[in-house]
Design a protein around this motif. Structure first.
Motif, PDB file in Angstrom:
ATOM      1  N   PRO A 294       0.812  -1.208   0.000  1.00 61.31           N
ATOM      2  CA  PRO A 294       0.000   0.000   0.000  1.00 61.31           C
ATOM      3  C   PRO A 294       0.853   1.269   0.000  1.00 61.31           C
ATOM      4  CG  PRO A 294      -0.100  -1.131   2.139  1.00 61.31           C
ATOM      5  CD  PRO A 294       0.674  -2.005   1.221  1.00 61.31           C
ATOM      6  N   GLY A 295       0.228   2.329  -0.510  1.00 61.43           N
ATOM      7  CA  GLY A 295       0.868   3.636  -0.436  1.00 61.43           C
ATOM      8  C   GLY A 295       2.111   3.745  -1.290  1.00 61.43           C
ATOM      9  N   ALA A 296       2.002   3.591  -2.602  1.00 58.62           N
ATOM     10  CA  ALA A 296       3.185   3.725  -3.458  1.00 58.62           C
ATOM     11  C   ALA A 296       2.860   4.691  -4.591  1.00 58.62           C
ATOM     12  CB  ALA A 296       3.587   2.377  -4.022  1.00 58.62           C
ATOM     13  N   TYR A 297       3.830   5.538  -4.938  1.00 53.20           N
ATOM     14  CA  TYR A 297       3.665   6.496  -6.027  1.00 53.20           C
ATOM     15  C   TYR A 297       4.835   6.286  -6.973  1.00 53.20           C
ATOM     16  CZ  TYR A 297       2.989  10.957  -8.428  1.00 53.20           C
ATOM     17  OH  TYR A 297       2.784  11.923  -9.373  1.00 53.20           O
ATOM     18  N   GLY A 306       9.304  -9.726  -8.881  1.00 50.48           N
ATOM     19  CA  GLY A 306       9.448 -10.161  -7.499  1.00 50.48           C
ATOM     20  C   GLY A 306       9.853  -9.090  -6.514  1.00 50.48           C
ATOM     21  N   ALA A 307       9.929  -7.861  -6.957  1.00 53.41           N
ATOM     22  CA  ALA A 307      10.313  -6.785  -6.039  1.00 53.41           C
ATOM     23  C   ALA A 307       9.105  -6.346  -5.223  1.00 53.41           C
ATOM     24  CB  ALA A 307      10.870  -5.602  -6.815  1.00 53.41           C
ATOM     25  N   ARG A 308       9.392  -5.692  -4.123  1.00 57.13           N
ATOM     26  CA  ARG A 308       8.329  -5.167  -3.282  1.00 57.13           C
ATOM     27  C   ARG A 308       8.570  -3.683  -3.044  1.00 57.13           C
ATOM     28  NH1 ARG A 308       6.228  -6.356   2.808  1.00 57.13           N
ATOM     29  NH2 ARG A 308       4.310  -5.221   2.394  1.00 57.13           N
ATOM     30  N   VAL A 309       7.511  -2.892  -3.228  1.00 57.37           N
ATOM     31  CA  VAL A 309       7.603  -1.447  -3.011  1.00 57.37           C
ATOM     32  C   VAL A 309       6.408  -1.038  -2.168  1.00 57.37           C
ATOM     33  CG1 VAL A 309       7.611   0.835  -4.094  1.00 57.37           C
ATOM     34  CG2 VAL A 309       8.700  -1.082  -5.272  1.00 57.37           C
ATOM     35  N   TRP A 310       6.628  -0.461  -1.022  1.00 57.41           N
ATOM     36  CA  TRP A 310       5.465  -0.016  -0.229  1.00 57.41           C
ATOM     37  C   TRP A 310       5.758   1.294   0.479  1.00 57.41           C
ATOM     38  CZ3 TRP A 310       4.623  -2.101   5.227  1.00 57.41           C
ATOM     39  CH2 TRP A 310       5.806  -2.617   5.750  1.00 57.41           C
ATOM     40  N   PHE A 311       4.722   2.108   0.603  1.00 52.40           N
ATOM     41  CA  PHE A 311       4.807   3.439   1.222  1.00 52.40           C
ATOM     42  C   PHE A 311       6.042   4.202   0.738  1.00 52.40           C
ATOM     43  CE2 PHE A 311       2.220   1.054   4.343  1.00 52.40           C
ATOM     44  CZ  PHE A 311       1.075   1.817   4.254  1.00 52.40           C
ATOM     45  N   SER A 312       6.196   4.316  -0.557  1.00 50.04           N
ATOM     46  CA  SER A 312       7.399   4.936  -1.109  1.00 50.04           C
ATOM     47  C   SER A 312       7.081   5.706  -2.379  1.00 50.04           C
ATOM     48  CB  SER A 312       8.454   3.862  -1.406  1.00 50.04           C
ATOM     49  OG  SER A 312       8.918   3.305  -0.192  1.00 50.04           O
ATOM     50  N   LYS A 324      13.735  -4.848  -2.153  1.00 45.68           N
ATOM     51  CA  LYS A 324      12.669  -4.393  -1.246  1.00 45.68           C
ATOM     52  C   LYS A 324      12.839  -2.893  -1.009  1.00 45.68           C
ATOM     53  CE  LYS A 324      11.339  -8.528   1.205  1.00 45.68           C
ATOM     54  NZ  LYS A 324      11.964  -9.485   0.279  1.00 45.68           N
ATOM     55  N   ILE A 325      11.812  -2.164  -1.379  1.00 44.48           N
ATOM     56  CA  ILE A 325      11.861  -0.700  -1.273  1.00 44.48           C
ATOM     57  C   ILE A 325      10.778  -0.257  -0.289  1.00 44.48           C
ATOM     58  CG2 ILE A 325      11.727   1.466  -2.540  1.00 44.48           C
ATOM     59  CD1 ILE A 325      14.001  -0.438  -3.481  1.00 44.48           C
ATOM     60  N   GLY A 326      11.172   0.438   0.746  1.00 49.31           N
ATOM     61  CA  GLY A 326      10.209   0.949   1.706  1.00 49.31           C
ATOM     62  C   GLY A 326      10.243   0.172   2.994  1.00 49.31           C
ATOM     63  N   PRO A 327       9.472   0.598   3.966  1.00 55.49           N
ATOM     64  CA  PRO A 327       8.579   1.745   3.882  1.00 55.49           C
ATOM     65  C   PRO A 327       9.360   3.058   3.889  1.00 55.49           C
ATOM     66  CG  PRO A 327       8.600   0.873   6.121  1.00 55.49           C
ATOM     67  CD  PRO A 327       9.418  -0.062   5.287  1.00 55.49           C
ATOM     68  N   PHE A 328       8.785   4.051   3.249  1.00 52.87           N
ATOM     69  CA  PHE A 328       9.275   5.441   3.273  1.00 52.87           C
ATOM     70  C   PHE A 328      10.645   5.616   2.612  1.00 52.87           C
ATOM     71  CE2 PHE A 328       6.686   4.598   7.090  1.00 52.87           C
ATOM     72  CZ  PHE A 328       5.519   5.123   6.584  1.00 52.87           C
ATOM     73  N   ALA A 329      10.743   5.132   1.405  1.00 47.52           N
ATOM     74  CA  ALA A 329      11.932   5.411   0.603  1.00 47.52           C
ATOM     75  C   ALA A 329      11.544   6.417  -0.472  1.00 47.52           C
ATOM     76  CB  ALA A 329      12.452   4.141  -0.053  1.00 47.52           C
ATOM     77  N   HIS A 330      12.510   7.222  -0.896  1.00 49.65           N
ATOM     78  CA  HIS A 330      12.295   8.149  -2.000  1.00 49.65           C
ATOM     79  C   HIS A 330      13.400   7.909  -3.030  1.00 49.65           C
ATOM     80  CE1 HIS A 330      11.733  12.600  -3.419  1.00 49.65           C
ATOM     81  NE2 HIS A 330      11.421  11.718  -4.339  1.00 49.65           N
ATOM     82  N   ALA A 339      19.480  -5.991  -7.797  1.00 55.18           N
ATOM     83  CA  ALA A 339      18.647  -7.113  -7.368  1.00 55.18           C
ATOM     84  C   ALA A 339      18.832  -7.376  -5.876  1.00 55.18           C
ATOM     85  CB  ALA A 339      19.022  -8.359  -8.166  1.00 55.18           C
ATOM     86  N   ARG A 340      17.735  -7.707  -5.228  1.00 61.65           N
ATOM     87  CA  ARG A 340      17.728  -8.100  -3.809  1.00 61.65           C
ATOM     88  C   ARG A 340      18.302  -7.043  -2.862  1.00 61.65           C
ATOM     89  NH1 ARG A 340      17.697 -12.415  -6.874  1.00 61.65           N
ATOM     90  NH2 ARG A 340      19.877 -12.196  -7.456  1.00 61.65           N
ATOM     91  N   ALA A 341      18.448  -5.824  -3.326  1.00 63.72           N
ATOM     92  CA  ALA A 341      18.878  -4.747  -2.417  1.00 63.72           C
ATOM     93  C   ALA A 341      17.696  -4.345  -1.537  1.00 63.72           C
ATOM     94  CB  ALA A 341      19.369  -3.550  -3.228  1.00 63.72           C
ATOM     95  N   ARG A 342      18.000  -3.645  -0.442  1.00 64.87           N
ATOM     96  CA  ARG A 342      16.938  -3.163   0.453  1.00 64.87           C
ATOM     97  C   ARG A 342      17.154  -1.686   0.728  1.00 64.87           C
ATOM     98  NH1 ARG A 342      15.617  -7.830   4.628  1.00 64.87           N
ATOM     99  NH2 ARG A 342      13.961  -6.341   4.976  1.00 64.87           N
ATOM    100  N   VAL A 343      16.107  -0.930   0.493  1.00 67.05           N
ATOM    101  CA  VAL A 343      16.185   0.518   0.694  1.00 67.05           C
ATOM    102  C   VAL A 343      14.904   0.956   1.400  1.00 67.05           C
ATOM    103  CG1 VAL A 343      16.273   2.763  -0.461  1.00 67.05           C
ATOM    104  CG2 VAL A 343      17.541   0.843  -1.425  1.00 67.05           C
ATOM    105  N   GLY A 344      15.031   1.574   2.552  1.00 69.89           N
ATOM    106  CA  GLY A 344      13.787   1.998   3.193  1.00 69.89           C
ATOM    107  C   GLY A 344      13.986   2.787   4.455  1.00 69.89           C
ATOM    108  N   ASN A 345      12.864   3.051   5.132  1.00 69.15           N
ATOM    109  CA  ASN A 345      12.862   3.817   6.385  1.00 69.15           C
ATOM    110  C   ASN A 345      13.600   5.144   6.243  1.00 69.15           C
ATOM    111  OD1 ASN A 345      11.511   1.910   8.320  1.00 69.15           O
ATOM    112  ND2 ASN A 345      13.147   0.616   7.528  1.00 69.15           N
TER     113      ASN A 345
END
Ligand code: UD1
Ligand code: CA
Length: 455
Positions: A294-297, A306-312, A324-330, A339-345
């Motif tokens: 939820p909450g993605a622009y 297979g990626a996930r993007v939420w609140f971002s 995995k992107i989010g929550p709250f990534a810009h 691939a398989r990186a994580r960016v968030g908060n």
């Protein structure tokens, strides 16, 4: 072979009912100007030429659609739809004309093709698409006698009996490009409630010769005219629903379609799941099996399978497989996440490549940088890319570890596998596998509080 047909789009009107400084045909519908929707449908017929009649806000309309191979005709002061078509006289050459209003954006190609076919089979001089409405509102009424179309009367000029007619004019016309047509247009009068030269008055002219007919299009929603912002919102809702239905039929799960906004050019792969509060705009491409929201622009961004993007928020960004992107990534333009990186908060990435498996989990800014695979960016780490005048690059090698609150003052390089201690301000390159520490040493004063007399 292209159709022996020219298309004329009428887009010069004032659009008074929009109450806007922006020309009506430039108002966005699912992210694209109204006129863009009409142009695409018109272009799908491969007409010999595509003529757009502009007038009110002409410069803005021309600018929005330049380099598109369109022929623009300036109507000058818009004196009505009849006057608008007359002003296109020199721009058309094909033996048949299809005339479309710029404010009927949802008309499908099939409806236009059906009208052309109907016109041709009937050997008609003039034909148009009509529709039946339970509330015919301000549309022009189609007056028939013994079932034959005899004229159109505009709502403002209609008698109470005529206003009760439910068959109305869509404003979409097929016409033979003959001297008679132009003669009839020049003969129009503006003695009516609006003081305009009505294209609709041609119906009565050619009906006398029995060369007029209307094709009743059963799906009236397709022919909705956008005259004010209530119509605009209705059109938006309908188009949005069409887009979402198409995607769902193609194998995309949309959880609560009422809360998901997807533009026409967006592509979404099979088994992707789109959660509420998601906007997928521009040329965004979402791969198979992604979870978005939820909450993605997302605008003009590409997200691999297979990626996930939420609140971002993602703008012009690329996200690799299973990241995995989010929550709250810009992710800003030029963000390229491996691939398989994580960016968030609360992490912001701009014009930077993060390699496979990079972790930037909390409160970081990575701008104008190259981050090698599996590097770890600690909480609060910052690439200081801007010296107030120019931008500089930061390079972080594969497997490097950037401690919390480190400030990497660019231009600077952190070598492969190197460590940067928490809180360090790094201004010089760090060699591979080294540890860089830049901070005051911690001092301990035993029993300090007691000596001070606090306890
Ligand atoms: C028009 C029709 C009406 C029909 C309705 C369908 C006429 C007189 N009336 O009414 O029968 O039911 O469309 O949606 O045709 N335009 C110009 N130059 C002008 C005036 C208008 O280019 O001088 C353009 C407008 O930009 C618009 C289109 O023609 O794209 C239709 O004009 P609009 O004023 O919206 O006509 P309607 O009142 O909707
Ligand atoms: Ca209209």
């Amino acid at each position: 072979m292209p159709n022996p047909l020219d298309v004329v789009i009428l887009a010069a009107g004032k659009g008074t009912r929009m109450r806007s400084r922006i020309p009506k045909v430039l108002h966005p519908l699912t992210g694209l100007p109204l006129l863009e929707h009409v142009l695409r449908t018109a272009a799908s017929l491969s007409p010999a030429s595509l003529v757009v009649v502009v007038g009110h806000g002409a410069d803005a309309v021309r600018a929005a659609f330049r380099d598109r191979g369109l022929v623009f005709v300036d109507q000058g002061e818009p004196l009505g739809t009849g006057h608008a078509l007359l002003s296109a006289r020199e721009a058309v050459a094909a033996p048949r004309l299809l005339v479309l209003p710029g404010d009927v954006p949802l008309v499908p190609q099939e409806a236009l093709a059906a009208l052309i076919d109907f016109h041709e089979r009937g050997g008609l001089m003039l034909s148009f698409l009509s529709m039946e409405l339970s509330d015919p509102g301000r549309y022009g009424r189609v007056v028939r006698e013994d079932g034959r179309v005899v004229r159109i009367v505009e709502a403002k000029d209609a008698s109470p009996e005529e206003l009760a007619i439910r068959e109305v004019n869509s404003g979409i016309w097929c016409l033979e490009n003959t001297p008679e047509l132009w003669g009839a247009l020049m003969g129009l009068s503006a003695r009516n409630a609006q003081g305009e030269y009505y294209l609709t008055d041609l119906v009565a002219v050619f009906a006398q010769e029995g060369r007029v007919d209307a094709l009743l299009w059963p799906a009236s929603d397709d022919l909705l005219g956008v005259n004010d912002r209530v119509d605009l919102a209705r059109a938006e809702a309908m188009l949005r629903e069409r887009i979402l239905h198409r995607l769902m039929r193609e194998g995309v799960t949309v959880v609560n379609p009422a809360a998901v906004y997807i533009s026409p050019d967006v592509e979404v792969g099979q088994d992707a799941v789109i959660y509420p509060g998601t906007h997928l705009l521009g040329r965004t491409v979402v791969g198979e099996g992604c979870e978005i929201g939820p909450g993605a622009y997302l605008i003009d961004s590409q997200v691999e399978a297979g990626a996930r993007v939420w609140f971002s928020v993602l703008e012009g960004a690329y996200v690799g497989k299973e990241a995995k992107i989010g929550p709250f990534a810009h992710l800003r333009p030029g963000a390229h996440i491996g691939a398989r990186a994580r960016v968030g908060n609360f992490v912001e990435v701009k014009n930077a490549t993060l390699g496979e498996g990079v972790k930037a989990g909390h409160l970081a800014y990575i701008g104008d940088a190259e981050v090698g695979a599996h590097a770890n960016i600690g909480a609060g780490a910052i690439t200081c890319n801007y010296d107030g005048v120019r931008k500089h690059r930061t390079e972080i090698g594969p497997g490097a570890f950037i401690g919390s609150n480190a400030a990497l003052v660019a231009p600077v390089r952190i070598g492969e596998g190197a460590y940067v201690g928490a809180g360090s301000v790094i201004t010089e390159d760090v060699p591979p596998y080294a540890l860089a520490l830049e901070r005051g040493e911690q001092r301990i004063k035993p029993e300090w509080a007691k000596k001070r007399g606090e306890r």
